[in-house]
Write an enzyme that holds these catalytic residues in place. Structure first.
Site, PDB file in Angstrom:
ATOM      1  N   LYS A 279      22.480  46.274  25.893  1.00 30.40           N
ATOM      2  CA  LYS A 279      23.487  45.253  26.154  1.00 30.40           C
ATOM      3  C   LYS A 279      23.391  44.902  27.623  1.00 30.40           C
ATOM      4  CE  LYS A 279      27.048  45.422  27.856  1.00 30.40           C
ATOM      5  NZ  LYS A 279      27.582  45.113  29.257  1.00 30.40           N
TER       6      LYS A 279
ATOM      7  N   THR B   3      20.753  48.153  35.672  1.00 32.21           N
ATOM      8  CA  THR B   3      22.167  47.872  35.544  1.00 32.21           C
ATOM      9  C   THR B   3      22.454  47.228  34.208  1.00 32.21           C
ATOM     10  OG1 THR B   3      22.268  47.635  37.905  1.00 32.21           O
ATOM     11  CG2 THR B   3      24.123  46.813  36.669  1.00 32.21           C
TER      12      THR B   3
ATOM     13  N   GLU C 210      25.148  35.581  31.426  1.00 33.29           N
ATOM     14  CA  GLU C 210      26.381  34.865  31.111  1.00 33.29           C
ATOM     15  C   GLU C 210      26.260  33.380  31.460  1.00 33.29           C
ATOM     16  OE1 GLU C 210      29.545  38.527  31.651  1.00 33.29           O
ATOM     17  OE2 GLU C 210      29.006  37.316  33.387  1.00 33.29           O
TER      18      GLU C 210
ATOM     19  N   ASN D  16      33.478  34.368  33.825  1.00 29.16           N
ATOM     20  CA  ASN D  16      33.903  35.400  34.777  1.00 29.16           C
ATOM     21  C   ASN D  16      35.254  35.118  35.405  1.00 29.16           C
ATOM     22  OD1 ASN D  16      31.751  37.601  35.122  1.00 29.16           O
ATOM     23  ND2 ASN D  16      30.589  35.704  34.933  1.00 29.16           N
TER      24      ASN D  16
ATOM     25  N   THR E  92      40.942  38.160  30.260  1.00 27.71           N
ATOM     26  CA  THR E  92      41.880  37.473  29.396  1.00 27.71           C
ATOM     27  C   THR E  92      41.185  36.749  28.264  1.00 27.71           C
ATOM     28  OG1 THR E  92      41.833  35.554  30.890  1.00 27.71           O
ATOM     29  CG2 THR E  92      43.576  37.163  31.221  1.00 27.71           C
TER      30      THR E  92
END
Length: 410
Positions: free
Chosen positions: A186, A197, A283, A405, A410
């Protein structure tokens, strides 16, 4: 159905996964750490496996990494890895350490293993405590198996902002035996390793002692996971862990083994595949960028320059905007810490040469823009300053990266 394609000594097993090597099972369940998606996964070997792992260089290593390092140090052998998403269990103090040890204990009891045979990993939001009642329920619900659905369940359970699962599988002949290696990972943001990382898990049925496996992993990591970047940030949690259970039956691999280089190639294939999949799924990313640098004074210099280019926000935004602004590439090269001859640099984006011996070349903007519409973009740099070559991988920087990001919690 699995299919095999061959390149040199290494065969890709299309449709293979982390459970294709002999003796591995996986599962993934919804424990309730996330609203609806699977969030707890398990890898388990039929027999104890030798192992090697590399960890994030962040000074804030999360609790699961501390527990995993203790597990591995005990015998350099593990048999299971339990992984949760949604909560990183990082910066959680003594409670976080206790919770990580409790995850290890519950998993060991569930599968009747010594506690130190279990490694622990977590990914998700930093600074929040695990809902341990849900973790306990999830562990009790594990039913590991060898069907593709079991592999998919594990891979789904470890994802956070990832859009796709990341997996690979290759095989090679070692000692006349077929050795298989599979991987799952992932990683989507906070990918800028000085190690690795992300969370990466690799299984193999090769017979190899832990000390040699770790040495191989460290060597291969330098040219694969260390050469990817998404956003220049390093996570608190991430590691790459390799398990080798020896069930292929080859004689134990060492650097003196005649097939040692074959094993290194096999490991490198898996690690590079996972690394590129992570970079591609950055992302908000729309393109994978591969930078190849040749002609540096050393291999290390070439890798540094390649990673400097692929990590430049100005380069990344130009690629997103399909703008062939090679000046941004020059700017990135000039920022690197390596020795550069500013009068001898060549640059090409795809097949289009834009700079030769540091002299601008005429090229078609229309052709360049058309090339930049591709999903995979190759940037080629020749420093004409030595024999060192290296590659790095990353992605473009889009509006969606900011959206993701800006509202991660949320």
């Amino acid at each position: 159905m699995q299919a095999v394609s061959q390149t040199g000594l290494i065969k890709e097993i299309t449709g293979g996964s982390i459970i294709t090597p002999k003796g591995y099972k996986t599962d993934g369940v919804h424990a309730g750490l996330r609203y609806s998606k699977k969030d707890l996964g398990i890898i388990i070997s039929d027999v104890p496996a030798n192992c090697g792992a590399v960890y994030t260089t962040s000074q804030f290593q999360a609790a699961p990494l501390i527990v995993t390092q203790e597990s591995i140090a005990f015998e350099e052998t593990i048999q299971a890895v339990v992984v949760n998403s949604a909560c990183a269990n990082a910066c959680t103090g003594e409670r976080g350490i206790r919770d990580a040890f409790q995850m290890r204990k519950w998993t060991a009891k569930k599968f009747d293993l010594p506690e130190h045979y279990v490694a622990v990993a977590s990914t998700g939001v930093i600074g929040e405590y695990l809902a341990m009642d849900k973790v306990d329920t999830g562990i009790q619900n594990f039913q590991p198996g060898i069907e593709p659905a079991h592999s998919d369940a594990f891979q789904t359970a470890i994802l956070t902002t990832d859009l796709v699962m990341k997996n690979c599988c290759y095989s090679a002949k070692i000692d006349g035996k077929t050795v298989v290696m599979g991987g799952a990972a992932k990683g989507s943001g906070m990918i800028h390793p000085n190690m690795a990382t992300m969370l990466g898990f690799i299984t193999t049925d090769a017979n190899i002692e832990s000390k040699h496996l770790l040495a191989a992993l460290r060597e291969v990591t330098d040219t694969t996971f260390n050469q990817i970047t998404v956003d220049g940030d390093t996570s608190t949690n991430d590691m790459v862990l390799v398990m080798a259970n020896g069930l292929s039956g080859n004689t134990s691999l060492t650097p003196d083994h005649p097939d040692w280089d074959v094993f290194l190639q096999l490991l490198a294939k898996n690690c590079e595949s996972l690394a590129k999949q992570i970079a591609k799924d950055g992302e908000g990313a729309t393109k994978l960028i591969e930078v190849e640098v040749i002609g540096a004074e050393t291999v290390v210099d070439a890798r540094k320059v390649a990673k400097q280019i692929v990590g430049s926000n100005l380069v990344k935004t130009a690629i997103y905007g399909e703008d062939a602004n090679w000046g941004r590439i020059i700017g990135a090269i000039g920022q690197s810490s390596v020795n550069i001859n500013p009068s001898s640099v060549d640059i090409a984006i795809g097949p289009i040469v834009m700079l030769k011996n540091s002299v601008p070349q005429a090229f078609s903007e229309e052709q360049a823009s058309e090339y930049l519409k591709n999903k995979i973009i190759h940037i080629f740099v020749d420093l004409n300053n030595g024999k060192g070559n290296g590659k790095a991988w990353g992605c473009d920087l889009s509006y969606d990266y900011v959206k993701i990001n800006a509202s991660y919690r949320t």
